[in-house]
Design a protein around this motif. Structure first.
Motif, mmCIF file in Angstrom:
data_model
loop_
_atom_site.group_PDB
_atom_site.id
_atom_site.type_symbol
_atom_site.label_atom_id
_atom_site.label_comp_id
_atom_site.label_asym_id
_atom_site.label_seq_id
_atom_site.Cartn_x
_atom_site.Cartn_y
_atom_site.Cartn_z
ATOM 1 N N UNK A 32 0.824 -1.206 0.000
ATOM 2 C CA UNK A 32 0.000 0.000 0.000
ATOM 3 C C UNK A 32 0.862 1.262 0.000
ATOM 4 N N UNK A 33 0.324 2.327 -0.595
ATOM 5 C CA UNK A 33 0.964 3.635 -0.484
ATOM 6 C C UNK A 33 0.660 4.186 0.905
ATOM 7 N N UNK A 34 1.396 5.193 1.309
ATOM 8 C CA UNK A 34 1.155 5.835 2.601
ATOM 9 C C UNK A 34 -0.274 6.373 2.660
ATOM 10 N N UNK A 35 -0.735 6.972 1.562
ATOM 11 C CA UNK A 35 -2.090 7.529 1.523
ATOM 12 C C UNK A 35 -3.142 6.435 1.709
ATOM 13 N N UNK A 36 -2.948 5.280 1.076
ATOM 14 C CA UNK A 36 -3.901 4.175 1.220
ATOM 15 C C UNK A 36 -3.932 3.662 2.660
ATOM 16 N N UNK A 37 -2.756 3.526 3.269
ATOM 17 C CA UNK A 37 -2.705 3.040 4.655
ATOM 18 C C UNK A 37 -3.408 4.015 5.591
ATOM 19 N N UNK A 38 -3.095 5.291 5.459
ATOM 20 C CA UNK A 38 -3.687 6.288 6.344
ATOM 21 C C UNK A 38 -5.195 6.404 6.133
ATOM 22 N N UNK A 39 -5.648 6.291 4.900
ATOM 23 C CA UNK A 39 -7.089 6.315 4.631
ATOM 24 C C UNK A 39 -7.752 5.053 5.178
ATOM 25 N N UNK A 40 -7.112 3.918 5.050
ATOM 26 C CA UNK A 40 -7.660 2.654 5.549
ATOM 27 C C UNK A 40 -7.925 2.674 7.044
ATOM 28 N N UNK A 41 -7.102 3.411 7.777
ATOM 29 C CA UNK A 41 -7.272 3.509 9.231
ATOM 30 C C UNK A 41 -8.040 4.760 9.646
ATOM 31 N N UNK A 42 -8.457 5.567 8.678
ATOM 32 C CA UNK A 42 -9.256 6.750 8.981
ATOM 33 C C UNK A 42 -8.464 7.995 9.336
ATOM 34 N N UNK A 43 -7.141 7.959 9.196
ATOM 35 C CA UNK A 43 -6.338 9.161 9.453
ATOM 36 C C UNK A 43 -6.600 10.223 8.387
ATOM 37 N N UNK A 44 -6.802 9.772 7.137
ATOM 38 C CA UNK A 44 -7.111 10.666 6.030
ATOM 39 C C UNK A 44 -8.526 10.386 5.551
ATOM 40 N N UNK A 45 -9.214 11.444 5.138
ATOM 41 C CA UNK A 45 -10.574 11.331 4.603
ATOM 42 C C UNK A 45 -10.664 12.199 3.350
ATOM 43 N N UNK A 46 -11.841 12.206 2.710
ATOM 44 C CA UNK A 46 -12.041 13.088 1.562
ATOM 45 C C UNK A 46 -11.928 14.553 1.981
ATOM 46 N N UNK A 47 -12.312 14.845 3.205
ATOM 47 C CA UNK A 47 -12.317 16.216 3.701
ATOM 48 C C UNK A 47 -10.955 16.678 4.210
ATOM 49 N N UNK A 48 -10.173 15.748 4.748
ATOM 50 C CA UNK A 48 -8.917 16.145 5.384
ATOM 51 C C UNK A 48 -7.829 15.104 5.146
ATOM 52 N N UNK A 49 -6.671 15.586 4.697
ATOM 53 C CA UNK A 49 -5.515 14.719 4.489
ATOM 54 C C UNK A 49 -4.677 14.695 5.764
ATOM 55 N N UNK A 50 -4.201 13.524 6.136
ATOM 56 C CA UNK A 50 -3.381 13.378 7.336
ATOM 57 C C UNK A 50 -2.031 14.054 7.143
ATOM 58 N N UNK A 51 -1.479 14.581 8.216
ATOM 59 C CA UNK A 51 -0.141 15.166 8.166
ATOM 60 C C UNK A 51 0.891 14.266 8.848
ATOM 61 N N UNK A 52 0.560 13.005 9.066
ATOM 62 C CA UNK A 52 1.491 12.053 9.696
ATOM 63 C C UNK A 52 2.662 11.809 8.755
ATOM 64 N N UNK A 53 3.872 12.060 9.224
ATOM 65 C CA UNK A 53 5.080 11.872 8.416
ATOM 66 C C UNK A 53 6.083 10.958 9.106
ATOM 67 N N UNK A 54 5.831 10.625 10.343
ATOM 68 C CA UNK A 54 6.785 9.841 11.123
ATOM 69 C C UNK A 54 6.640 8.350 10.834
ATOM 70 N N UNK A 55 7.499 7.570 11.457
ATOM 71 C CA UNK A 55 7.470 6.135 11.293
ATOM 72 C C UNK A 55 6.483 5.427 12.192
ATOM 73 N N UNK A 56 5.717 6.210 12.960
ATOM 74 C CA UNK A 56 4.747 5.648 13.894
ATOM 75 C C UNK A 56 3.455 6.462 13.800
#
Length: 181
Positions: A32-56
């Motif tokens: 998975x891409x980072x975007x797919x992983x973060x969206x899969x867990x709900x960190x990113x949505x259509x309304x808001x993109x996650x700003x998580x950049x760390x390894x955790x």
């Protein structure tokens, strides 16, 4: 039928469902891409993109922590303080180093040590290197859930995780190479 038999014989890993107490659209052993992983867990949505950049990434409401691991770290892409020593020990054991500030007696260190008692899920995502052969960000393979086997050291902590599902063979070979040097 012969072609189908040859193709089936060529499959070296299977995508698997992960057994979690919540629904997850991601499959173990898929990339998975980072975007797919973060969206899969709900960190990113259509309304808001996650700003998580760390390894955790910590998902408090689901008591889950995601570990994003790059095996082959180059000094070009990582600072000396983030060249962690991460590698597979076997097909089911994985050596991981925490972030630099983590100590066994700290809150974060204790959360790793006692994660099973606290019902916390640790999920590993691993990629061979930062970029693929075309210079694009390389996706990460979802290795699934892991449980702490042992730990030592401090700032960073070295932790051996036991994976519920064995590492796919293609990634095991690459990770074992990183361990040897």
């Amino acid at each position: 039928m012969e072609v189908m038999d040859m193709l089936i014989d060529g499959i070296d890993y299977l995508e698997l469902e992960v057994n979690l107490p919540y629904s997850l659209p991601l499959k173990v052993h898929s990339r998975y891409t980072r975007e797919q992983m973060l969206a899969g867990f709900g960190f990113s949505t259509f309304e808001q993109k996650s700003n998580i950049r760390e390894g955790v990434a910590v998902l408090k409401e689901k008591n889950t922590e995601l570990l994003f691991i790059t095996l082959n770290k180059s000094e070009k892409d990582f600072s000396p303080t983030t060249l962690y020593d991460d590698f597979a020990i076997s097909e089911t054991l994985f050596h991981w180093q925490s972030q630099n500030a983590v100590r066994p007696e700290s809150g974060k260190g204790k959360s790793y040590i006692h994660h099973e008692r606290e019902g916390k899920r640790i999920l590993l995502f691993v990629r061979e290197r930062s970029e693929d052969e075309f210079g694009n960000a390389m996706g990460m393979v979802f290795l699934g859930e892991a449980r702490l086997v042992k730990y030592y050291g401090s700032k960073p902590m070295s932790i051996t995780w036991e994976l519920v599902e064995p590492i796919p063979h293609y990634l095991w070979k690459e990770s074992a190479k990183m361990a040897v040097g």
